[in-house]
Enzyme design. Sequence first.
Site, PDB file in Angstrom:
ATOM      1  N   ASP A 151       0.747  -1.300   0.054  1.00  0.00           N
ATOM      2  CA  ASP A 151       0.127  -0.161   0.109  1.00  0.00           C
ATOM      3  C   ASP A 151       0.885   1.126   0.184  1.00  0.00           C
ATOM      4  O   ASP A 151       1.718   1.400   0.806  1.00  0.00           O
ATOM      5  CB  ASP A 151      -1.220   0.004   1.665  1.00  0.00           C
ATOM      6  CG  ASP A 151      -1.714   0.918   1.134  1.00  0.00           C
ATOM      7  OD1 ASP A 151      -1.577   1.711   0.433  1.00  0.00           O
ATOM      8  OD2 ASP A 151      -2.776   0.982   2.082  1.00  0.00           O
ATOM      9  N   HIS A 224     -10.480  -1.435  -6.950  1.00  0.00           N
ATOM     10  CA  HIS A 224     -10.306   0.097  -5.635  1.00  0.00           C
ATOM     11  C   HIS A 224      -8.613   0.920  -6.862  1.00  0.00           C
ATOM     12  O   HIS A 224      -9.665   2.292  -7.044  1.00  0.00           O
ATOM     13  CB  HIS A 224      -8.801  -0.786  -5.051  1.00  0.00           C
ATOM     14  CG  HIS A 224      -8.496   0.406  -4.268  1.00  0.00           C
ATOM     15  ND1 HIS A 224      -9.742   1.630  -3.316  1.00  0.00           N
ATOM     16  CD2 HIS A 224      -7.505   0.598  -3.382  1.00  0.00           C
ATOM     17  CE1 HIS A 224      -8.885   2.567  -3.030  1.00  0.00           C
ATOM     18  NE2 HIS A 224      -7.686   1.997  -2.872  1.00  0.00           N
TER      19      HIS A 224
END
Length: 348
Positions: A151, A224
């Site tokens: 991330d 996403h």
Amino acid sequence: MGEPDPHAEPQAVLSPLTRTAIFLVVTIDPGGESVVRDLLPDLAGLRRAIGFPAPEGRLSCVAGIGSEAWDRLFAGPRPAELHPLKEVAGPVHRAPSTPGDLLFHIRAQRHDLCFALESQIMNRLSGAVTVRDEVYGFKYLDVRDLLGFVDGTENPEGSAAEEAVIVGDEDPDFAGGSYVIVQKYLHDLDAWNSMTVEAQERTIGRTKLGDIEMADDVKPPDSHVALTTIVDPDGTERQILRDNMPFGSVARGEFGTYFIGYARTPDVTERMLERMFLGDDEAAHDRILDVSTAQTGTLFFVPSADLLDDPPGPPGEPAAAAEGPPATTIEAPADGSLGIGGLKGSAE
Ligand code: HEM
């Protein structure tokens, strides 16, 4: 507050990612404003007192101020785009807007440094604020979230990061500032772990092990990455700077991601949220939301370090009066009173 400073020094918004962080959100109790006003210029000194003996710990603290708190704390102009975060309610998932007057984003390589600074801040604020949320975040394995994906990869770097997150000439009084949106998400790890790795990769839009972005013709429109990629009509991609952190408690079965996104204008992050929760022509919503529930959501303005050191006076002080009479005529209230109670509303 003096003349606008085009070279105002930002707070440590652009500081590199760290191993640990504390996200502290508080609301200011009625009457607590002066305590908060006294603390803000002292924050840099408190950080130095704890961080100086441990330079390898890279302790930093970013303070943000919410929309309603701004008017309770300061006279004069307000940051042009500061407003309460709008709730985004889609047919399936909802991004709430939750209370928060102050955000302290405390980062370091060592949790004890964050903890020591948080303690000092809360000592000073004792009796003046109510804690709404406190999250201890940690770096997990090789910079992964608790879904197991890396991330932060596509964060802008260097001058691109500065360009994306630091307010410039568009709002000269608040140059060197930034806007930050935080959201606390809890994951349903049982549901996530019951999915195949291929299905997880289609949810994110990147490979899990290697963290490689899927080609555009393969990446699902409801992934996403597809929904958080924002492109202006002229083809310019708009970026934000994220420093998400995993958090949780195995005993309580709590596994989360604390999302934090800095941007030069909150509009970019809000557009990402709208696309995630409301989808677009090709996608109903971001599939990451099927296993991630937003518990909180708040927008703050992060003043420059210079403005934090020397903030505007409190509301009602002469600073506002010095700007001269307003251009419009103010009529006396029909009840014959001086209408002083109405002054508060006129600042908004
Ligand atoms: C990308 C995780 C929430 C904005 C990513 C990536 C992961 C991830 C794994 C791919 C690697 C990377 O580039 O960082 C998560 C998790 C979230 C979350 C676990 C919470 C459950 C959000 C939210 C926003 C957001 C709320 C914005 C409002 C972005 C952006 C990218 C990204 C802009 C980069 C897209 C690109 O240009 O490739 N996120 N994210 N994320 N995320 Fe999130």
